[in-house]
Write a protein that holds these residues in place. Structure first.
Motif, PDB file in Angstrom:
ATOM      1  N   SER A   1       0.824  -1.206   0.000  1.00 20.53           N
ATOM      2  CA  SER A   1       0.000   0.000   0.000  1.00 20.53           C
ATOM      3  C   SER A   1       0.861   1.261   0.000  1.00 20.53           C
ATOM      4  O   SER A   1       0.567   2.230  -0.701  1.00 20.53           O
ATOM      5  CB  SER A   1      -0.931  -0.009   1.211  1.00 20.53           C
ATOM      6  N   ALA A   2       1.941   1.243   0.766  1.00 21.70           N
ATOM      7  CA  ALA A   2       2.841   2.396   0.827  1.00 21.70           C
ATOM      8  C   ALA A   2       3.529   2.630  -0.516  1.00 21.70           C
ATOM      9  O   ALA A   2       3.746   3.776  -0.918  1.00 21.70           O
ATOM     10  CB  ALA A   2       3.867   2.198   1.935  1.00 21.70           C
ATOM     11  N   LEU A   3       3.851   1.572  -1.214  1.00 23.47           N
ATOM     12  CA  LEU A   3       4.410   1.715  -2.564  1.00 23.47           C
ATOM     13  C   LEU A   3       3.370   2.326  -3.498  1.00 23.47           C
ATOM     14  O   LEU A   3       3.671   3.217  -4.291  1.00 23.47           O
ATOM     15  CB  LEU A   3       4.847   0.352  -3.108  1.00 23.47           C
ATOM     16  N   LYS A   4       2.144   1.831  -3.371  1.00 26.67           N
ATOM     17  CA  LYS A   4       1.060   2.277  -4.245  1.00 26.67           C
ATOM     18  C   LYS A   4       0.752   3.767  -4.050  1.00 26.67           C
ATOM     19  O   LYS A   4       0.536   4.493  -5.013  1.00 26.67           O
ATOM     20  CB  LYS A   4      -0.184   1.432  -3.973  1.00 26.67           C
ATOM     21  N   THR A   5       0.740   4.207  -2.810  1.00 27.50           N
ATOM     22  CA  THR A   5       0.384   5.595  -2.513  1.00 27.50           C
ATOM     23  C   THR A   5       1.580   6.548  -2.591  1.00 27.50           C
ATOM     24  O   THR A   5       1.405   7.760  -2.476  1.00 27.50           O
ATOM     25  CB  THR A   5      -0.248   5.714  -1.112  1.00 27.50           C
ATOM     26  N   GLY A   6       2.778   5.999  -2.751  1.00 27.62           N
ATOM     27  CA  GLY A   6       3.957   6.840  -2.856  1.00 27.62           C
ATOM     28  C   GLY A   6       4.604   7.186  -1.528  1.00 27.62           C
ATOM     29  O   GLY A   6       5.522   7.999  -1.489  1.00 27.62           O
ATOM     30  N   ARG A   7       4.132   6.585  -0.434  1.00 28.59           N
ATOM     31  CA  ARG A   7       4.773   6.836   0.867  1.00 28.59           C
ATOM     32  C   ARG A   7       6.172   6.238   0.904  1.00 28.59           C
ATOM     33  O   ARG A   7       7.042   6.742   1.598  1.00 28.59           O
ATOM     34  CB  ARG A   7       3.916   6.286   2.004  1.00 28.59           C
ATOM     35  N   ILE A   8       6.360   5.136   0.167  1.00 31.24           N
ATOM     36  CA  ILE A   8       7.703   4.580  -0.001  1.00 31.24           C
ATOM     37  C   ILE A   8       8.140   4.959  -1.408  1.00 31.24           C
ATOM     38  O   ILE A   8       7.561   4.497  -2.391  1.00 31.24           O
ATOM     39  CB  ILE A   8       7.723   3.041   0.156  1.00 31.24           C
ATOM     40  N   THR A   9       9.139   5.821  -1.488  1.00 31.08           N
ATOM     41  CA  THR A   9       9.599   6.270  -2.797  1.00 31.08           C
ATOM     42  C   THR A   9      10.908   5.613  -3.208  1.00 31.08           C
ATOM     43  O   THR A   9      11.241   5.577  -4.388  1.00 31.08           O
ATOM     44  CB  THR A   9       9.791   7.797  -2.813  1.00 31.08           C
ATOM     45  N   ASN A  10      11.643   5.094  -2.239  1.00 33.38           N
ATOM     46  CA  ASN A  10      12.917   4.460  -2.519  1.00 33.38           C
ATOM     47  C   ASN A  10      12.981   3.138  -1.743  1.00 33.38           C
ATOM     48  O   ASN A  10      13.659   3.047  -0.722  1.00 33.38           O
ATOM     49  CB  ASN A  10      14.069   5.397  -2.119  1.00 33.38           C
ATOM     50  N   PRO A  11      12.276   2.112  -2.229  1.00 34.00           N
ATOM     51  CA  PRO A  11      12.210   0.853  -1.483  1.00 34.00           C
ATOM     52  C   PRO A  11      13.551   0.126  -1.457  1.00 34.00           C
ATOM     53  O   PRO A  11      14.388   0.312  -2.347  1.00 34.00           O
ATOM     54  CB  PRO A  11      11.171   0.037  -2.250  1.00 34.00           C
ATOM     55  N   ARG A  12      13.734  -0.663  -0.428  1.00 35.74           N
ATOM     56  CA  ARG A  12      14.939  -1.490  -0.326  1.00 35.74           C
ATOM     57  C   ARG A  12      15.000  -2.448  -1.512  1.00 35.74           C
ATOM     58  O   ARG A  12      13.980  -2.880  -2.040  1.00 35.74           O
ATOM     59  CB  ARG A  12      14.926  -2.298   0.972  1.00 35.74           C
ATOM     60  N   PHE A  13      16.211  -2.794  -1.902  1.00 32.07           N
ATOM     61  CA  PHE A  13      16.424  -3.710  -3.025  1.00 32.07           C
ATOM     62  C   PHE A  13      15.684  -5.028  -2.798  1.00 32.07           C
ATOM     63  O   PHE A  13      15.107  -5.594  -3.721  1.00 32.07           O
ATOM     64  CB  PHE A  13      17.928  -3.944  -3.221  1.00 32.07           C
ATOM     65  N   GLU A  14      15.684  -5.502  -1.562  1.00 34.29           N
ATOM     66  CA  GLU A  14      15.024  -6.762  -1.212  1.00 34.29           C
ATOM     67  C   GLU A  14      13.534  -6.731  -1.589  1.00 34.29           C
ATOM     68  O   GLU A  14      12.989  -7.725  -2.084  1.00 34.29           O
ATOM     69  CB  GLU A  14      15.189  -7.016   0.287  1.00 34.29           C
ATOM     70  N   ILE A  15      12.888  -5.615  -1.383  1.00 33.37           N
ATOM     71  CA  ILE A  15      11.463  -5.482  -1.717  1.00 33.37           C
ATOM     72  C   ILE A  15      11.267  -5.564  -3.231  1.00 33.37           C
ATOM     73  O   ILE A  15      10.373  -6.255  -3.716  1.00 33.37           O
ATOM     74  CB  ILE A  15      10.889  -4.163  -1.156  1.00 33.37           C
ATOM     75  N   ILE A  16      12.122  -4.875  -3.971  1.00 36.90           N
ATOM     76  CA  ILE A  16      12.035  -4.900  -5.428  1.00 36.90           C
ATOM     77  C   ILE A  16      12.248  -6.314  -5.958  1.00 36.90           C
ATOM     78  O   ILE A  16      11.536  -6.764  -6.861  1.00 36.90           O
ATOM     79  CB  ILE A  16      13.068  -3.929  -6.053  1.00 36.90           C
ATOM     80  N   VAL A  17      13.210  -7.016  -5.397  1.00 39.39           N
ATOM     81  CA  VAL A  17      13.479  -8.393  -5.823  1.00 39.39           C
ATOM     82  C   VAL A  17      12.261  -9.278  -5.555  1.00 39.39           C
ATOM     83  O   VAL A  17      11.847 -10.058  -6.424  1.00 39.39           O
ATOM     84  CB  VAL A  17      14.738  -8.963  -5.123  1.00 39.39           C
ATOM     85  N   LYS A  18      11.671  -9.157  -4.376  1.00 41.11           N
ATOM     86  CA  LYS A  18      10.500  -9.974  -4.043  1.00 41.11           C
ATOM     87  C   LYS A  18       9.340  -9.706  -5.007  1.00 41.11           C
ATOM     88  O   LYS A  18       8.646 -10.628  -5.424  1.00 41.11           O
ATOM     89  CB  LYS A  18      10.051  -9.710  -2.605  1.00 41.11           C
ATOM     90  N   ILE A  19       9.143  -8.447  -5.363  1.00 37.42           N
ATOM     91  CA  ILE A  19       8.069  -8.099  -6.287  1.00 37.42           C
ATOM     92  C   ILE A  19       8.369  -8.652  -7.680  1.00 37.42           C
ATOM     93  O   ILE A  19       7.490  -9.216  -8.336  1.00 37.42           O
ATOM     94  CB  ILE A  19       7.856  -6.574  -6.318  1.00 37.42           C
ATOM     95  N   ALA A  20       9.610  -8.502  -8.126  1.00 38.91           N
ATOM     96  CA  ALA A  20       9.996  -9.008  -9.448  1.00 38.91           C
ATOM     97  C   ALA A  20       9.811 -10.518  -9.531  1.00 38.91           C
ATOM     98  O   ALA A  20       9.289 -11.035 -10.529  1.00 38.91           O
ATOM     99  CB  ALA A  20      11.442  -8.628  -9.762  1.00 38.91           C
ATOM    100  N   VAL A  21      10.201 -11.219  -8.495  1.00 35.37           N
ATOM    101  CA  VAL A  21      10.039 -12.675  -8.476  1.00 35.37           C
ATOM    102  C   VAL A  21       8.556 -13.044  -8.460  1.00 35.37           C
ATOM    103  O   VAL A  21       8.114 -13.917  -9.208  1.00 35.37           O
ATOM    104  CB  VAL A  21      10.785 -13.296  -7.263  1.00 35.37           C
TER     105      VAL A  21
END
Length: 66
Positions: free
Chosen positions: A32-52
């Motif tokens: 939700s925070a990614l969606k609303t823009g509250r997280i603008t620079n997520p940790r690499f681990e989060i990006i990897v989990k989403i990509a997978v």
């Protein structure tokens, strides 16, 4: 911009953001925070989990940081 890439793949795969959170092992609050823009620079681990979870190449997220 990051969320627009994620949203495009969610739509293509007909997955909700709630389902993405569950598949990726993230909290719904994080997604939700990614969606609303509250997280603008997520940790690499989060990006990897989403990509997978979405079965996409990490390079799709290249250049989305601000």
């Amino acid at each position: 911009m990051l969320w627009s890439i994620i949203e495009k793949h969610l739509d293509e795969k007909q997955i909700t953001s709630y389902r993405l959170a569950k598949i990726a092992g993230l909290s719904t609050q994080t997604v939700s925070a990614l969606k609303t823009g509250r997280i603008t620079n997520p940790r690499f681990e989060i990006i990897v989990k989403i990509a997978v979870a979405l079965d996409i190449d990490l390079n799709e997220f290249k250049g989305t940081e601000k």
